[in-house]
Motif scaffolding. Structure first.
Motif, mmCIF file in Angstrom:
data_model
loop_
_atom_site.group_PDB
_atom_site.id
_atom_site.type_symbol
_atom_site.label_atom_id
_atom_site.label_comp_id
_atom_site.label_asym_id
_atom_site.label_seq_id
_atom_site.Cartn_x
_atom_site.Cartn_y
_atom_site.Cartn_z
ATOM 1 N N ALA A 49 3.472 11.013 1.623
ATOM 2 C CA ALA A 49 3.254 9.739 0.932
ATOM 3 C C ALA A 49 4.345 8.738 1.309
ATOM 4 C CB ALA A 49 3.232 9.955 -0.576
ATOM 5 N N PRO A 50 3.970 7.502 1.647
ATOM 6 C CA PRO A 50 4.969 6.507 2.055
ATOM 7 C C PRO A 50 5.606 5.812 0.861
ATOM 8 C CG PRO A 50 2.782 5.566 2.245
ATOM 9 C CD PRO A 50 2.593 6.991 1.782
ATOM 10 N N GLY A 51 6.848 5.400 1.033
ATOM 11 C CA GLY A 51 7.535 4.684 -0.035
ATOM 12 C C GLY A 51 8.698 3.875 0.493
ATOM 13 N N GLN A 62 0.808 -1.214 0.000
ATOM 14 C CA GLN A 62 0.000 0.000 0.000
ATOM 15 C C GLN A 62 0.847 1.273 0.000
ATOM 16 O OE1 GLN A 62 -3.336 -0.077 -0.301
ATOM 17 N NE2 GLN A 62 -3.247 -2.320 -0.377
ATOM 18 N N LEU A 63 2.016 1.225 -0.596
ATOM 19 C CA LEU A 63 2.885 2.395 -0.628
ATOM 20 C C LEU A 63 2.644 3.215 -1.889
ATOM 21 C CD1 LEU A 63 6.233 0.777 0.638
ATOM 22 C CD2 LEU A 63 4.351 1.771 1.981
ATOM 23 N N LEU A 71 1.884 -6.631 -6.358
ATOM 24 C CA LEU A 71 1.891 -5.280 -6.921
ATOM 25 C C LEU A 71 1.803 -5.330 -8.445
ATOM 26 C CD1 LEU A 71 4.770 -3.845 -4.700
ATOM 27 C CD2 LEU A 71 2.324 -3.339 -4.485
ATOM 28 N N PRO A 72 1.120 -4.377 -9.073
ATOM 29 C CA PRO A 72 1.041 -4.342 -10.535
ATOM 30 C C PRO A 72 2.363 -3.933 -11.165
ATOM 31 C CG PRO A 72 -0.051 -2.425 -9.590
ATOM 32 C CD PRO A 72 0.312 -3.315 -8.432
ATOM 33 N N ALA A 73 2.512 -4.194 -12.457
ATOM 34 C CA ALA A 73 3.787 -3.982 -13.150
ATOM 35 C C ALA A 73 4.237 -2.529 -13.121
ATOM 36 C CB ALA A 73 3.666 -4.464 -14.592
ATOM 37 N N HIS A 74 3.295 -1.563 -13.208
ATOM 38 C CA HIS A 74 3.694 -0.156 -13.285
ATOM 39 C C HIS A 74 4.295 0.354 -11.973
ATOM 40 C CE1 HIS A 74 -0.178 0.596 -11.234
ATOM 41 N NE2 HIS A 74 0.386 1.719 -10.841
ATOM 42 N N THR A 75 4.158 -0.429 -10.899
ATOM 43 C CA THR A 75 4.705 -0.030 -9.599
ATOM 44 C C THR A 75 6.187 0.294 -9.701
ATOM 45 O OG1 THR A 75 3.096 -1.409 -8.423
ATOM 46 C CG2 THR A 75 5.085 -0.788 -7.223
#
Length: 380
Positions: A326-328, A263-264, A286-290
């Motif tokens: 925003a977290p990352g 959920q980042l 996670l989806p590819a565009h992540t």
């Protein structure tokens, strides 16, 4: 709270395309019994262009380990000053404001470290602390961020400069005919990066937590053999499978801090190859565009070792600011097999003062950078 600011990335001016690489492999290794496999593996990397510190014809020559190492030193000293200057500008600091320099590289060797030359020639204070990291390979960028985070947590008013210089093309070994070596000849590229971690303030990633994880009994999966001709990179075909171990380790590192890795808002991950990113996305759901920033680095520059995560970070800046808070995650993977992981939140100061502090102005007047030279090729 320590903040990882906007980096500066530079690549050399000599370019080799995927088509050039495949044609060279066909020409140089025409009789190789596994040539078709090597060609297929190179094509599957997704690398379209790479930058080299020398023209291709010179890269293919092997003049000896000594001459190559001298070339590494000479090119680094010529190209790094402009990269460092731009990174300091991004952080709104000058050289005397830096309290530690972390220098990461696994493609050349110097003693004293490059950090000593930088301090002596670019206006850093003599008491600037030095931390060279040379044996963590591609994970070293993540390790540098984490050690800078630790230092600035211990000394909140201090600042750290991270410099990564990777001339992977200087490791080309024409006598290495293993498929893994041929694959590497089409995967790795050259690049330099510099970035500041500010102890207070700053625009970028406010670093919150960090951790490391070593996958047991994988020491020989990514390694160097040190021979008369220099460093021989060795890559085991089992490496991509390590994401099955590292993804849960990343979750475990984040869990005590109540961070959900699925959920980042941003993911800056070492682009060792497309399967690394595919498998990590699969295991984390996670989806590819992540991992689009890491994939762009891989496509346009190849695997640039410790500089990958900084190139991905620059692409995140160029894309536009995430929301404040925003977290990352930042994750570097390398020999060991080692993962260096950092968690942070995007920070956009409400009142950014773009003018240097009075201390910076005073220090700059007394110690302007010496010997700075333009960097051929793009500087961002």
């Amino acid at each position: 709270m320590p903040t990882l600011c906007r980096p500066c990335i530079a690549v050399p001016e000599h370019i080799i395309t995927a088509e050039d690489t495949l044609e060279l492999a066909r020409t140089l290794h025409a009789g190789h019994p596994q040539l078709e496999l090597a060609l297929r593996l190179i094509s599957n990397t997704g690398v379209r262009t790479r930058h080299l510190v020398q023209p291709v014809e010179d890269t293919l020559r092997h003049p000896g380990f000594e001459e190559r190492n001298l070339l590494y030193e000479r090119e680094a000293k010529e190209r790094l000053p402009a990269v460092i200057e731009r990174a300091l500008e991004h952080a709104e600091l000058a050289a005397p404001d830096i309290d530690m320099i972390i220098y990461v590289s696994c493609t050349g060797f110097m003693m004293p470290s490059m950090t000593a030359w930088l301090i002596n020639n670019l206006g850093f204070r003599p008491e600037t602390r030095q931390l060279p990291i040379s044996q963590l390979g591609c994970a070293a960028g993540g390790a540098a961020v984490n050690r800078a985070h630790d230092f600035c947590t211990a000394y909140p008013d201090r600042n750290v400069l991270i410099v990564a210089c990777e001339f992977c093309s200087l490791l080309y070994q024409p006598s290495d005919l293993q498929v893994g070596s041929l694959l590497c000849n089409g995967l790795f590229g050259d690049a330099m990066a510099a970035v500041v971690v500010k102890g207070r303030g700053g625009h970028g990633i406010a670093l919150r937590h960090n951790g490391s994880h070593l996958v047991p009994d994988t020491e020989d999966w990514i390694s160097y053999a040190v021979r008369d001709t220099g460093f021989h990179f060795q890559l085991d075909k089992r490496v991509p499978a390590t994401m099955g171990v590292l993804a849960p380790a990343m979750r475990s590192m984040a869990a005590p801090h109540d961070w959900d890795l699925a959920q980042l808002d941003f993911y800056l991950v070492h682009a060792g190859g497309p399967r690394i990113l595919d498998d990590l996305g699969h295991h984390l759901g996670l989806p590819a565009h992540t991992f689009r920033h890491s994939r762009s680095t891989l496509t346009e520059r190849g695997n640039i070792a410790s500089a990958v995560i900084f190139d991905a970070l620059e692409r995140l800046f160029a894309e536009g600011d995430p929301a404040h808070g925003a977290p990352g995650i930042i994750a570097g993977f390398g020999p060991g097999i080692t993962a260096e992981i950092a968690l942070g939140r995007w920070s956009v100061p409400q009142h950014r003062d773009r003018s240097p502090s009075h201390l910076t102005v005073a220090r700059t007047a007394a110690a302007a950078p010496v010997g700075a030279a333009p960097v051929p090729g793009p500087v961002h």
